[in-house]
Enzyme design. Structure first.
Site, PDB file in Angstrom:
ATOM      1  N   LYS A 279      -9.277   3.638  13.798  1.00 25.97           N
ATOM      2  CA  LYS A 279      -9.904   3.905  12.498  1.00 25.97           C
ATOM      3  C   LYS A 279     -11.384   3.600  12.605  1.00 25.97           C
ATOM      4  O   LYS A 279     -11.799   2.774  13.432  1.00 25.97           O
ATOM      5  CB  LYS A 279      -9.290   3.007  11.419  1.00 25.97           C
ATOM      6  CG  LYS A 279      -9.538   3.505   9.996  1.00 25.97           C
ATOM      7  CD  LYS A 279      -8.528   4.565   9.601  1.00 25.97           C
ATOM      8  CE  LYS A 279      -8.807   5.116   8.213  1.00 25.97           C
ATOM      9  NZ  LYS A 279      -7.674   5.968   7.751  1.00 25.97           N
TER      10      LYS A 279
HETATM   11  P1  NAD Z   1     -11.160  10.572  -1.353  1.00 24.45           P
HETATM   12  O1  NAD Z   1     -12.456   9.893  -1.183  1.00 24.45           O
HETATM   13  O2  NAD Z   1     -11.096  12.036  -1.147  1.00 24.45           O
HETATM   14  O3  NAD Z   1     -10.590  10.262  -2.826  1.00 24.45           O
HETATM   15  C1  NAD Z   1     -10.468   8.961  -3.330  1.00 24.45           C
HETATM   16  C2  NAD Z   1     -10.111   9.042  -4.807  1.00 24.45           C
HETATM   17  O4  NAD Z   1      -9.880   7.713  -5.286  1.00 24.45           O
HETATM   18  C3  NAD Z   1     -11.211   9.635  -5.702  1.00 24.45           C
HETATM   19  O5  NAD Z   1     -10.624  10.474  -6.671  1.00 24.45           O
HETATM   20  C4  NAD Z   1     -11.812   8.401  -6.386  1.00 24.45           C
HETATM   21  O6  NAD Z   1     -12.360   8.685  -7.680  1.00 24.45           O
HETATM   22  C5  NAD Z   1     -10.591   7.521  -6.510  1.00 24.45           C
HETATM   23  N1  NAD Z   1     -10.946   6.115  -6.651  1.00 24.45           N
HETATM   24  C6  NAD Z   1     -11.861   5.418  -5.936  1.00 24.45           C
HETATM   25  N2  NAD Z   1     -11.919   4.155  -6.384  1.00 24.45           N
HETATM   26  C7  NAD Z   1     -11.023   4.059  -7.383  1.00 24.45           C
HETATM   27  C8  NAD Z   1     -10.639   3.009  -8.246  1.00 24.45           C
HETATM   28  N3  NAD Z   1     -11.190   1.802  -8.159  1.00 24.45           N
HETATM   29  N4  NAD Z   1      -9.681   3.266  -9.175  1.00 24.45           N
HETATM   30  C9  NAD Z   1      -9.103   4.469  -9.270  1.00 24.45           C
HETATM   31  N5  NAD Z   1      -9.450   5.505  -8.466  1.00 24.45           N
HETATM   32  C10 NAD Z   1     -10.396   5.296  -7.560  1.00 24.45           C
HETATM   33  O7  NAD Z   1     -10.132   9.800  -0.402  1.00 24.45           O
HETATM   34  P2  NAD Z   1      -8.788  10.366   0.252  1.00 24.45           P
HETATM   35  O8  NAD Z   1      -9.119  10.977   1.556  1.00 24.45           O
HETATM   36  O9  NAD Z   1      -8.045  11.151  -0.770  1.00 24.45           O
HETATM   37  O10 NAD Z   1      -8.031   9.007   0.580  1.00 24.45           O
HETATM   38  C11 NAD Z   1      -7.321   8.297  -0.438  1.00 24.45           C
HETATM   39  C12 NAD Z   1      -6.389   7.307   0.228  1.00 24.45           C
HETATM   40  O11 NAD Z   1      -5.458   8.020   1.060  1.00 24.45           O
HETATM   41  C13 NAD Z   1      -7.052   6.290   1.166  1.00 24.45           C
HETATM   42  O12 NAD Z   1      -6.309   5.091   1.132  1.00 24.45           O
HETATM   43  C14 NAD Z   1      -6.901   6.933   2.537  1.00 24.45           C
HETATM   44  O13 NAD Z   1      -6.966   5.996   3.592  1.00 24.45           O
HETATM   45  C15 NAD Z   1      -5.518   7.527   2.393  1.00 24.45           C
HETATM   46  N6  NAD Z   1      -5.217   8.615   3.333  1.00 24.45           N
HETATM   47  C16 NAD Z   1      -6.010   9.718   3.380  1.00 24.45           C
HETATM   48  C17 NAD Z   1      -5.675  10.748   4.259  1.00 24.45           C
HETATM   49  C18 NAD Z   1      -6.453  12.041   4.310  1.00 24.45           C
HETATM   50  O14 NAD Z   1      -5.973  13.003   4.948  1.00 24.45           O
HETATM   51  N7  NAD Z   1      -7.590  12.145   3.655  1.00 24.45           N
HETATM   52  C19 NAD Z   1      -4.580  10.618   5.108  1.00 24.45           C
HETATM   53  C20 NAD Z   1      -3.783   9.470   5.012  1.00 24.45           C
HETATM   54  C21 NAD Z   1      -4.126   8.479   4.113  1.00 24.45           C
END
Ligand code: NAD
Length: 424
Positions: free
Chosen positions: A113
């Site tokens: 990561k």
């Molecule tokens: P992103 O940045 O695209 O979206 C994050 C979202 O969370 C946004 O809508 C933001 O407004 C919201 N957010 C941020 N802080 C917040 C808070 N305090 N309260 C409520 N909402 C809040 O991120 P992502 O890529 O969608 O990742 C989200 C999660 O999923 C992370 O934990 C990431 O590690 C995990 N994840 C992502 C992927 C991927 O393919 N992108 C894969 C596996 C896991």
């Protein structure tokens, strides 16, 4: 076991959560348990200084990390995160979860990561590009298509992956698409990758609901986060007849018992400068009400440590689908399990992204590309099979689905560790 000196025992953060999960699985690993300390230390942590010239001519320094937790089964694989709260402890935990996740899916990878401690929101596009290129150059000594492969995570996307790919390629003197996944399709990205994590959340929820005798049509879902994961999950659950009753993002929470249309919400937000709270298709409610909502599924898809002792007792949903990494603290998990709530753990529930990333990497190395239906069908099979293995182990051993997933994943990792032996 002695802790590495670069983490403080009184302030372990998310790494402490990962260590606790390893402690919980170790008694179930049989003789392989003797190798479990391998999981309690990352193989390699690189901390880099990332100086960036801002548009106004000033130079700012940011702290960047790339951690390879374990590479016993293949090259490191894991996302790149830009967030002001990123720490080494967090990146270590996220890399540890990647080790387990890729092994649960039996992908030929290890866990890694990366992150930069930065709030990228006020950055111009060219500042973001300089930040990304400098970081890529700094960690270039340990990444590569056969060493460690990045992907999007919080606040990074296809565009950022294109810059990573270009910078790495220029530095090594050859076009190297396989150094990142989640890149634009016309740079060698895979069809279906953008929605893969959200689609995977849907597949594991569907499989759990089948076994619990629950109907997807009409199921009420509350989603935290409307980014890469939450947006795709909302659309795919909606397409399959579920009702998105609530969405929370960084600005607050909206609610509509008749259902929020995620396509309309996406169009609304893509106009730019708009807040979720102003969406006309729902009313505003408090963030606390989100967690106590009367619904079938809660899908956290934002950040770690969202379900804690503060709100676990109020949760009324039947299933938690962990789209985010590490959204549930171990203490909150105990409360939820006591209440009979099913937790589909991150290392299984959000593995759709890395699974299609693997498909992308395979397509890059063979220069032969599959159509979107093929990708989605293979993803569905991979996750349904992994779910079945974890579910059955959980039932047979009478352990939580998280511990069952850790048994599956850690067994594969530690078997590889044992087979390779200790050098010298
Ligand atoms: P992103 O940045 O695209 O979206 C994050 C979202 O969370 C946004 O809508 C933001 O407004 C919201 N957010 C941020 N802080 C917040 C808070 N305090 N309260 C409520 N909402 C809040 O991120 P992502 O890529 O969608 O990742 C989200 C999660 O999923 C992370 O934990 C990431 O590690 C995990 N994840 C992502 C992927 C991927 O393919 N992108 C894969 C596996 C896991």
């Amino acid at each position: 076991m002695q802790l590495p000196t670069y983490v403080h025992k009184d302030n372990l953060g998310q790494w402490g959560v990962f260590l606790e999960q390893v402690d919980r699985v170790t008694p179930h690993l049989g003789k392989l348990g003797v190798w479990a300390d391998t999981l309690r230390r990352p193989k390699r942590c690189l901390i880099v200084d990332v100086p960036v010239r801002m548009d106004d001519g000033t130079v700012h320094h940011f702290e960047g990390y790339r951690v390879q937790h374990n590479i016993s089964r293949g090259p490191g694989k894991g996302g790149l995160r830009y967030h002001p709260d990123v720490t080494l402890s967090e990146v270590m935990a996220l890399s540890g979860w990647m080790t387990v996740k890729v092994a649960v899916l039996n992908l030929p990878y290890g866990g890694a990561k990366g992150g930069i401690r930065v709030d990228p929101k006020p950055f111009s596009s060219s500042e973001l590009e300089r930040l990304t290129r400098r970081y890529t150059s700094e960690v270039g000594i340990i990444i590569g298509p056969d060493k460690d492969i990045m992907a999007p995570d919080v606040n990074t996307n296809e565009k950022v992956m294109a810059w990573v790919m270009d910078t790495y390629s220029i530095n090594v003197g050859t076009t190297s698409p396989g150094v990142v996944t989640g890149k634009p399709v016309n740079l060698g990205g895979s069809l279906g990758r953008r929605d893969a994590t959200g689609r995977g959340c849907y597949v594991v929820a569907r499989e759990a609901m089948r076994r619990l005798g629950m109907e997807m049509r009409g199921a009420r879902i509350a989603i935290q986060g409307f980014g890469n994961v939450g947006d795709a999950a909302a659309r795919i659950f909606h397409q399959n007849g579920a009702i998105i009753v609530s969405i929370q993002d960084i600005d607050g929470t909206i609610y509509n018992p008749a259902g929020i249309n995620p396509y309309q919400l996406r169009d609304f937000l893509s106009e730019g400068g708009k807040s979720l709270l102003d969406f006309p298709g729902a009313e505003r409610i408090s963030n606390n009400d989100f967690w106590s909502m009367d619904c079938d599924i809660i899908l956290p898809a934002a950040h770690e440590n969202q379900i804690t002792l503060d709100n676990a007792n109020n949760i009324r949903a039947r299933i938690i689908v962990e789209g985010a990494n590490g959204p549930t603290s171990p203490q909150a998990e105990d409360i939820l399990l006591d209440k009979g709530i099913i937790i589909l753990p991150d290392v299984l529930a959000n593995a759709g992204g890395v699974t299609v990333s693997y498909f992308e990497w395979v397509q890059n190395s063979s220069s032969f590309f599959w159509n979107e239906d093929e990708i989605n069908v293979r993803l569905d099979h991979a996750l349904s099979d992994a779910f079945k293995a974890v579910w059955e182990l959980g039932q047979n051993m009478k352990i939580s689905l998280r511990t069952a997933a850790f048994v599956v994943g850690c067994t594969r990792v530690l078997e590889a560790r044992q087979l390779r032996g200790l050098y010298p």
